[in-house]
Design an enzyme around this catalytic site. Structure first.
Site, PDB file in Angstrom:
ATOM      1  N   SER A  83       0.828  -1.208   0.000  1.00  0.00           N
ATOM      2  CA  SER A  83       0.000   0.000   0.000  1.00  0.00           C
ATOM      3  C   SER A  83       0.862   1.257   0.000  1.00  0.00           C
ATOM      4  O   SER A  83       1.982   1.246   0.517  1.00  0.00           O
ATOM      5  CB  SER A  83      -0.873   0.006   1.261  1.00  0.00           C
ATOM      6  OG  SER A  83      -1.572   1.229   1.374  1.00  0.00           O
TER       7      SER A  83
ATOM      8  N   TYR B 113      -1.565  -0.786  10.256  1.00  0.00           N
ATOM      9  CA  TYR B 113      -1.830  -1.199   8.864  1.00  0.00           C
ATOM     10  C   TYR B 113      -0.581  -0.961   8.010  1.00  0.00           C
ATOM     11  O   TYR B 113      -0.087  -1.873   7.337  1.00  0.00           O
ATOM     12  CB  TYR B 113      -3.023  -0.418   8.314  1.00  0.00           C
ATOM     13  CG  TYR B 113      -3.338  -0.706   6.872  1.00  0.00           C
ATOM     14  CD1 TYR B 113      -3.889  -1.924   6.492  1.00  0.00           C
ATOM     15  CD2 TYR B 113      -3.082   0.237   5.879  1.00  0.00           C
ATOM     16  CE1 TYR B 113      -4.174  -2.199   5.156  1.00  0.00           C
ATOM     17  CE2 TYR B 113      -3.366  -0.023   4.550  1.00  0.00           C
ATOM     18  CZ  TYR B 113      -3.915  -1.243   4.188  1.00  0.00           C
ATOM     19  OH  TYR B 113      -4.196  -1.507   2.866  1.00  0.00           O
TER      20      TYR B 113
HETATM   21  P1  NDP Z   1     -11.595  -5.789  -0.226  1.00  0.00           P
HETATM   22  O1  NDP Z   1     -12.096  -5.645   1.169  1.00  0.00           O
HETATM   23  O2  NDP Z   1     -12.546  -5.684  -1.343  1.00  0.00           O
HETATM   24  O3  NDP Z   1     -10.805  -7.162  -0.395  1.00  0.00           O
HETATM   25  C1  NDP Z   1     -10.124  -7.783   0.656  1.00  0.00           C
HETATM   26  C2  NDP Z   1     -10.040  -9.258   0.345  1.00  0.00           C
HETATM   27  O4  NDP Z   1      -9.289  -9.911   1.383  1.00  0.00           O
HETATM   28  C3  NDP Z   1     -11.411  -9.908   0.285  1.00  0.00           C
HETATM   29  O5  NDP Z   1     -11.453 -10.786  -0.810  1.00  0.00           O
HETATM   30  C4  NDP Z   1     -11.487 -10.693   1.589  1.00  0.00           C
HETATM   31  O6  NDP Z   1     -12.252 -11.861   1.372  1.00  0.00           O
HETATM   32  C5  NDP Z   1      -9.996 -11.069   1.771  1.00  0.00           C
HETATM   33  N1  NDP Z   1      -9.691 -11.416   3.157  1.00  0.00           N
HETATM   34  C6  NDP Z   1      -9.771 -10.659   4.266  1.00  0.00           C
HETATM   35  N2  NDP Z   1      -9.433 -11.366   5.354  1.00  0.00           N
HETATM   36  C7  NDP Z   1      -9.130 -12.616   4.911  1.00  0.00           C
HETATM   37  C8  NDP Z   1      -8.711 -13.814   5.543  1.00  0.00           C
HETATM   38  N3  NDP Z   1      -8.530 -13.893   6.863  1.00  0.00           N
HETATM   39  N4  NDP Z   1      -8.499 -14.915   4.785  1.00  0.00           N
HETATM   40  C9  NDP Z   1      -8.688 -14.863   3.442  1.00  0.00           C
HETATM   41  N5  NDP Z   1      -9.055 -13.766   2.780  1.00  0.00           N
HETATM   42  C10 NDP Z   1      -9.294 -12.651   3.520  1.00  0.00           C
HETATM   43  O7  NDP Z   1     -10.445  -4.703  -0.363  1.00  0.00           O
HETATM   44  P2  NDP Z   1      -9.305  -4.452  -1.467  1.00  0.00           P
HETATM   45  O8  NDP Z   1      -9.601  -5.153  -2.710  1.00  0.00           O
HETATM   46  O9  NDP Z   1      -9.092  -3.012  -1.483  1.00  0.00           O
HETATM   47  O10 NDP Z   1      -8.042  -5.111  -0.740  1.00  0.00           O
HETATM   48  C11 NDP Z   1      -7.117  -5.965  -1.389  1.00  0.00           C
HETATM   49  C12 NDP Z   1      -5.725  -5.628  -0.903  1.00  0.00           C
HETATM   50  O11 NDP Z   1      -5.370  -4.335  -1.367  1.00  0.00           O
HETATM   51  C13 NDP Z   1      -5.551  -5.610   0.606  1.00  0.00           C
HETATM   52  O12 NDP Z   1      -4.329  -6.245   0.945  1.00  0.00           O
HETATM   53  C14 NDP Z   1      -5.489  -4.131   0.931  1.00  0.00           C
HETATM   54  O13 NDP Z   1      -4.773  -3.886   2.111  1.00  0.00           O
HETATM   55  C15 NDP Z   1      -4.786  -3.607  -0.307  1.00  0.00           C
HETATM   56  N6  NDP Z   1      -4.932  -2.177  -0.560  1.00  0.00           N
HETATM   57  C16 NDP Z   1      -6.172  -1.625  -0.800  1.00  0.00           C
HETATM   58  C17 NDP Z   1      -6.284  -0.267  -1.001  1.00  0.00           C
HETATM   59  C18 NDP Z   1      -7.599   0.409  -1.229  1.00  0.00           C
HETATM   60  O14 NDP Z   1      -7.648   1.653  -1.239  1.00  0.00           O
HETATM   61  N7  NDP Z   1      -8.684  -0.309  -1.450  1.00  0.00           N
HETATM   62  C19 NDP Z   1      -5.098   0.601  -1.013  1.00  0.00           C
HETATM   63  C20 NDP Z   1      -3.860  -0.093  -0.796  1.00  0.00           C
HETATM   64  C21 NDP Z   1      -3.803  -1.424  -0.577  1.00  0.00           C
HETATM   65  P3  NDP Z   1     -13.184 -12.602   2.453  1.00  0.00           P
HETATM   66  O15 NDP Z   1     -13.796 -11.537   3.328  1.00  0.00           O
HETATM   67  O16 NDP Z   1     -14.162 -13.323   1.600  1.00  0.00           O
HETATM   68  O17 NDP Z   1     -12.257 -13.528   3.180  1.00  0.00           O
END
Ligand code: NDP
Length: 246
Positions: free
Chosen positions: A142, A155
C-alpha cells in the site's frame, strides 16, 4: 515464459475488490486462476463467471491466517493445473485508529492477515517454485507504507513489513528462480474500509475512496503488467494511485 496466457495464478482475497478484478483480468488473458478467500459463495460465483466466459478457474474457501489452508490453496493449483506460476497474496484488512486507542484485537487481525497470511503463502509456494525452477510472488502492499499518516500505523506497519520481506527475498534470489513484485495502490474503490468499526472514521474513509479512488480494474492491469514480463525481467515495485492523491 512471457505473457499471461497459460500461466497458473493463485490469488488470495479474490472474493472482492482488487483480487476479484485481478482474477477477471488475468483469466481474460488466458491464465488459469485459483481463487482463495473466506466467502466461498462469492468465489463460486466468480468461478462460474470465468468458466462462462471460457476461462479456467478453481476456488477454495480459505482463511489466510491458517497456514494449512494457504498450503491447500497452493496444492489445489498444482493438483488441478500441474503447477503454480504466480502467487498473488492480496488478502488484507484495514482497521483504522490512532495507536493510543489500543485496539489490540485489530492490531492482531492486521498482523495475522496482512503479514502472517503473506508469509504462509511464501512458505507454501516456495518449495513449488524451487521444484519448477521458476515462480513469482506478487503482493498487494500500500501507499500507506510509503507515506505514513495518522490512524494507519499498524496497517502501514504490516505493509512495510511485507515490503521488507519481499526485498530481502529478491536479494536472496539472484539465481533467477523467484521473482517478487510489491504492488502499492493508493485509494481504490473497494469494500476495504467498510469494515472500519468507528462510524465517523469509516464514513470519512468511504468518502475519500468514493471521491478519489481509482477502480480495482486499474490495479488489476498493473498486476497483469508485472506478471506478463519475460522471466529475466522483474518489476520489483509498482506504485499506482489516483492522480489527485496527495
Ligand atoms: P476488499 O475488502 O474488497 O478485499 C479484501 C479481500 O481480502 C477480500 O477478498 C477478503 O475476502 C480477503 N480477506 C480478508 N481477510 C481474509 C482472511 N482472513 N483470509 C482470506 N481472505 C481474507 O479490499 P481491497 O480489494 O481493497 O483489498 C485488497 C488488498 O489491497 C488488501 O491487501 C489491501 O490492504 C490492499 N490495498 C487496498 C487499497 C484500497 O484503497 N482499497 C489501497 C492499498 C492497498 P473474504 O472476506 O471473503 O475472506
Amino acid at each position: 515464459m512471457s505473457g499471461v496466457d497459460g500461466k497458473v495464478v493463485a490469488i488470495t482475497g479474490a472474493s472482492s475488490g482488487i483480487g476479484e478484478a485481478t482474477a477477471l483480468e488475468l483469466a481474460g488473458r488466458g491464465a488459469a486462476i485459483v481463487l482463495g478467500a473466506r466467502r466461498g459463495d462469492r468465489l463460486d460465483a466468480l468461478v462460474a463467471r470465468i468458466r462462462g466466459e471460457g476461462g479456467r478457474a478453481e476456488m477454495l474457501a480459505v482463511d489466510v491466517t491458517e497456514r494449512a489452508g494457504v498450503a491447500e490453496l497452493v496444492a489445489l493449483a498444482v493438483d488441478r493445473f500441474g503447477r503454480l506460476d504466480v502467487l498473488v497474496s492480496n488478502a488484507g484488512v484495514a482497521r483504522l485508529a490512532p495507536v493510543a486507542d489500543l485496539d489490540v484485537d485489530d492490531w492482531d487481525a492486521m498482523i495475522d492477515v496482512n503479514l502472517r497470511g503473506v508469509l504462509y503463502g511464501i512458505a507454501a509456494a516456495m518449495p513449488v517454485f524451487r521444484r519448477q525452477g521458476r515462480g513469482h510472488f506478487v503482493t498487494t502492499v500500500s501507499t500507506s507504507g510509503l507515506k505514513i499518516v495518522p490512524t494507519q500505523a499498524v496497517y502501514a506497519g504490516t505493509k512495510n513489513a511485507v515490503r521488507t520481506v519481499l526485498e530481502a527475498l529478491r536479494q536472496e534470489s539472484t539465481d533467477g528462480v523467484v521473482r517478487t513484485t510489491a504492488v502499492s495502490p493508493g485509494y481504490v474503490r473497494t469494500e476495504l474500509v467498510d469494515h472500519v468499526e468507528d462510524p465517523a472514521r469509516r464514513e470519512a474513509a468511504q468518502r475519500a475512496m468514493a471521491d478519489l479512488g481509482i477502480s480495482p480494474e486499474a490495479v488489476a492491469r498493473a498486476i497483469a503488467f508485472a506478471i506478463e514480463q519475460p522471466d529475466d525481467v522483474e518489476i520489483g515495485e509498482l506504485v499506482i494511485r489516483p492522480a489527485r492523491q496527495g
